[in-house]
Enzyme design. Structure first.
Site, mmCIF file in Angstrom:
data_model
loop_
_atom_site.group_PDB
_atom_site.id
_atom_site.type_symbol
_atom_site.label_atom_id
_atom_site.label_comp_id
_atom_site.label_asym_id
_atom_site.label_seq_id
_atom_site.Cartn_x
_atom_site.Cartn_y
_atom_site.Cartn_z
ATOM 1 N N CYS A 53 97.986 -74.928 93.372
ATOM 2 C CA CYS A 53 96.977 -75.442 94.304
ATOM 3 C C CYS A 53 95.645 -75.752 93.636
ATOM 4 O O CYS A 53 94.893 -76.618 94.114
ATOM 5 C CB CYS A 53 96.768 -74.457 95.450
ATOM 6 S SG CYS A 53 96.385 -72.768 94.932
ATOM 7 N N GLY A 64 106.363 -67.379 106.009
ATOM 8 C CA GLY A 64 105.123 -67.122 105.284
ATOM 9 C C GLY A 64 104.042 -68.145 105.583
ATOM 10 O O GLY A 64 104.225 -69.077 106.388
ATOM 11 N N ARG A 83 108.223 -74.654 86.971
ATOM 12 C CA ARG A 83 107.360 -75.840 86.933
ATOM 13 C C ARG A 83 107.285 -76.452 85.539
ATOM 14 O O ARG A 83 107.164 -77.662 85.388
ATOM 15 C CB ARG A 83 105.937 -75.482 87.391
ATOM 16 C CG ARG A 83 105.785 -75.330 88.884
ATOM 17 C CD ARG A 83 104.351 -74.975 89.232
ATOM 18 N NE ARG A 83 104.162 -74.756 90.661
ATOM 19 C CZ ARG A 83 103.217 -73.992 91.184
ATOM 20 N NH1 ARG A 83 102.375 -73.363 90.368
ATOM 21 N NH2 ARG A 83 103.105 -73.851 92.484
ATOM 22 N N GLN A 86 88.033 -70.398 94.273
ATOM 23 C CA GLN A 86 89.240 -70.534 95.080
ATOM 24 C C GLN A 86 89.196 -69.703 96.357
ATOM 25 O O GLN A 86 88.800 -68.536 96.355
ATOM 26 C CB GLN A 86 90.468 -70.159 94.240
ATOM 27 C CG GLN A 86 90.662 -71.111 93.070
ATOM 28 C CD GLN A 86 91.871 -70.791 92.220
ATOM 29 O OE1 GLN A 86 91.813 -70.895 91.002
ATOM 30 N NE2 GLN A 86 92.988 -70.408 92.844
ATOM 31 N N HIS A 133 89.707 -75.250 97.801
ATOM 32 C CA HIS A 133 89.357 -74.849 96.440
ATOM 33 C C HIS A 133 88.315 -75.812 95.887
ATOM 34 O O HIS A 133 88.551 -77.026 95.783
ATOM 35 C CB HIS A 133 90.585 -74.875 95.531
ATOM 36 C CG HIS A 133 91.557 -73.761 95.772
ATOM 37 N ND1 HIS A 133 91.312 -72.723 96.643
ATOM 38 C CD2 HIS A 133 92.800 -73.522 95.240
ATOM 39 C CE1 HIS A 133 92.344 -71.894 96.634
ATOM 40 N NE2 HIS A 133 93.248 -72.358 95.795
ATOM 41 N N THR A 180 95.999 -75.216 100.990
ATOM 42 C CA THR A 180 97.310 -74.990 101.620
ATOM 43 C C THR A 180 97.931 -76.278 102.148
ATOM 44 O O THR A 180 99.105 -76.286 102.503
ATOM 45 C CB THR A 180 97.232 -73.957 102.766
ATOM 46 O OG1 THR A 180 96.454 -74.482 103.843
ATOM 47 C CG2 THR A 180 96.646 -72.654 102.280
ATOM 48 N N LYS A 225 98.127 -71.724 84.417
ATOM 49 C CA LYS A 225 98.729 -72.808 85.200
ATOM 50 C C LYS A 225 97.906 -74.081 85.113
ATOM 51 O O LYS A 225 98.447 -75.183 84.925
ATOM 52 C CB LYS A 225 98.888 -72.366 86.656
ATOM 53 C CG LYS A 225 99.930 -71.288 86.870
ATOM 54 C CD LYS A 225 99.927 -70.783 88.314
ATOM 55 C CE LYS A 225 100.905 -69.641 88.492
ATOM 56 N NZ LYS A 225 100.862 -69.064 89.855
#
Length: 344
Positions: A150, A12, A111, A176, A242, A323, A205
């Site tokens: 992220c 991925g 998480r 983002q 972002h 990333t 998140k």
């Protein structure tokens, strides 16, 4: 001798970024790759639809991809980096930990589990010792550590730098990049000439992970920070990086000049992937910008600009490469912390 590592979900987008970062790494040697059953048994060159901005490393291209199960990973692999979809991670990451593997995971599952350290080494490196509690509670020989979302990882280092002034309320609006949704996450017809003012589960998140990251670990349990965080998340047509607008209310007086000094002085850590400086501060009100600033510090730095007073306290903008700092690079940095602290 280099630590032998593997990548779960290697084909991925984040898996490919992990390969880019790990192939030249001074301490890690890629020894195993896993993916879905449809890719298992193929060479990595055959299995991966390679989209990264550099060629597949020659020593990785011919590795045979295995299925994502503990029996398929050599027992002498000391560390696994997980870039699995969260549903798959929730199902299989505990199996790897039970089998004795240490997993540094970018996947969102677990998480917020009480015994799973959620770590940004420059912010809360001491939380890594929550692994001792985890191993006692779960009876694992292995271990599971997570890096945050992220978008969370973009603004939390700035909050940590300003925590001395007493964090009370934080409002954050994210802009983002499309790479945060994966290669097939947002179609061109959806995002070109457009902005999407909602990203599923992202607000939650940011609001919850930030409290855990800024919390206090006493050696036995973790007390979350009580700062109030409200988030609004938007997808915009940039590829990487972002950008976030932050409004912060502090208990103590916090001028833009004080904030800039605190942000500039906030330290990195002595690990290979931690940039120095960690936070770049721009005086230019038009910076940071994704295209211009996402690759600062090899993509691992956070940049800040537009620091000014507002009706709601201090206002500023911050940016990180989603990333690299926000995903693959964060997992690699946590792997370095695991090695530094003797967990491998």
């Amino acid at each position: 001798m280099a630590v032998r590592v593997g990548i779960l979900g290697a084909t991925g987008a984040v898996g490919q970024r992990l390969i880019q970062l790990l192939e030249p790494h001074p301490d890690f040697d890629i020894a195993a790759l896993t993916a879905s059953e449809s890719s298992a048994g193929k060479s990595y060159r055959e299995a991966a639809k390679w989209r990264a901005d550099s060629p597949i490393p020659a020593n990785v291209a011919d590795i045979t991809v295995g299925p994502t199960e503990p029996d398929a990973v050599p027992s002498d692999v000391d560390l696994l980096f997980s870039s699995l979809p969260s549903s798959v991670g929730a199902a299989v990451e505990p199996d790897f930990c039970e089998a004795g593997y240490v997993v540094s995971s970018n996947s969102s599952n677990a998480r917020m589990a009480e015994d799973v350290p959620l770590v940004i080494p420059e912010v809360n490196a001491d939380h890594i010792d929550l692994l001792e509690v985890q191993r006692d509670d779960r009876g694992w020989d292995g271990a599971l550590v997570k890096n945050p979302n992220c978008s969370t990882i973009t603004f939390v280092p700035t909050l940590a730098a300003l925590a001395e002034f007493g964090l009370e309320k934080v409002h954050v609006a994210t802009l983002q990049a499309v790479s945060g949704a994966g290669y097939d996450g947002v179609t061109s017809m959806e995002i070109i000439d457009n902005a999407i003012p909602h990203i599923g589960s992202e607000e939650e998140k940011l609001e919850t992970e930030s409290k855990k990251l800024l919390g206090e670990f006493d050696g036995a349990s973790l007390q979350q920070n009580d700062v109030a965080v409200a988030a609004s998340c938007n997808r915009i047509p940039t590829i990487d990086g972002h950008l976030e607008n932050v409004w912060l209310e502090a208990a103590d007086e916090l001028t833009p000049e004080d904030a800039a000094k605190a942000l500039e002085a906030y330290p990195s850590v002595d690990l290979p992937s931690s940039p120095d400086p960690l936070i770049h501060v721009f005086e230019d009100l038009e910076r940071p910008q994704p295209r211009l600033d996402r690759n600062l510090g090899g993509g691992m730095a956070v940049s800040v600009g537009g620091i000014r007073e507002s009706t709601f306290g201090l206002q500023y903008n911050c940016l990180a490469h989603n990333t690299i700092r926000g995903a693959a690079g964060a997992s690699v940095l946590n792997g370095e912390l695991l090695l530094e602290n003797g967990y491998l």
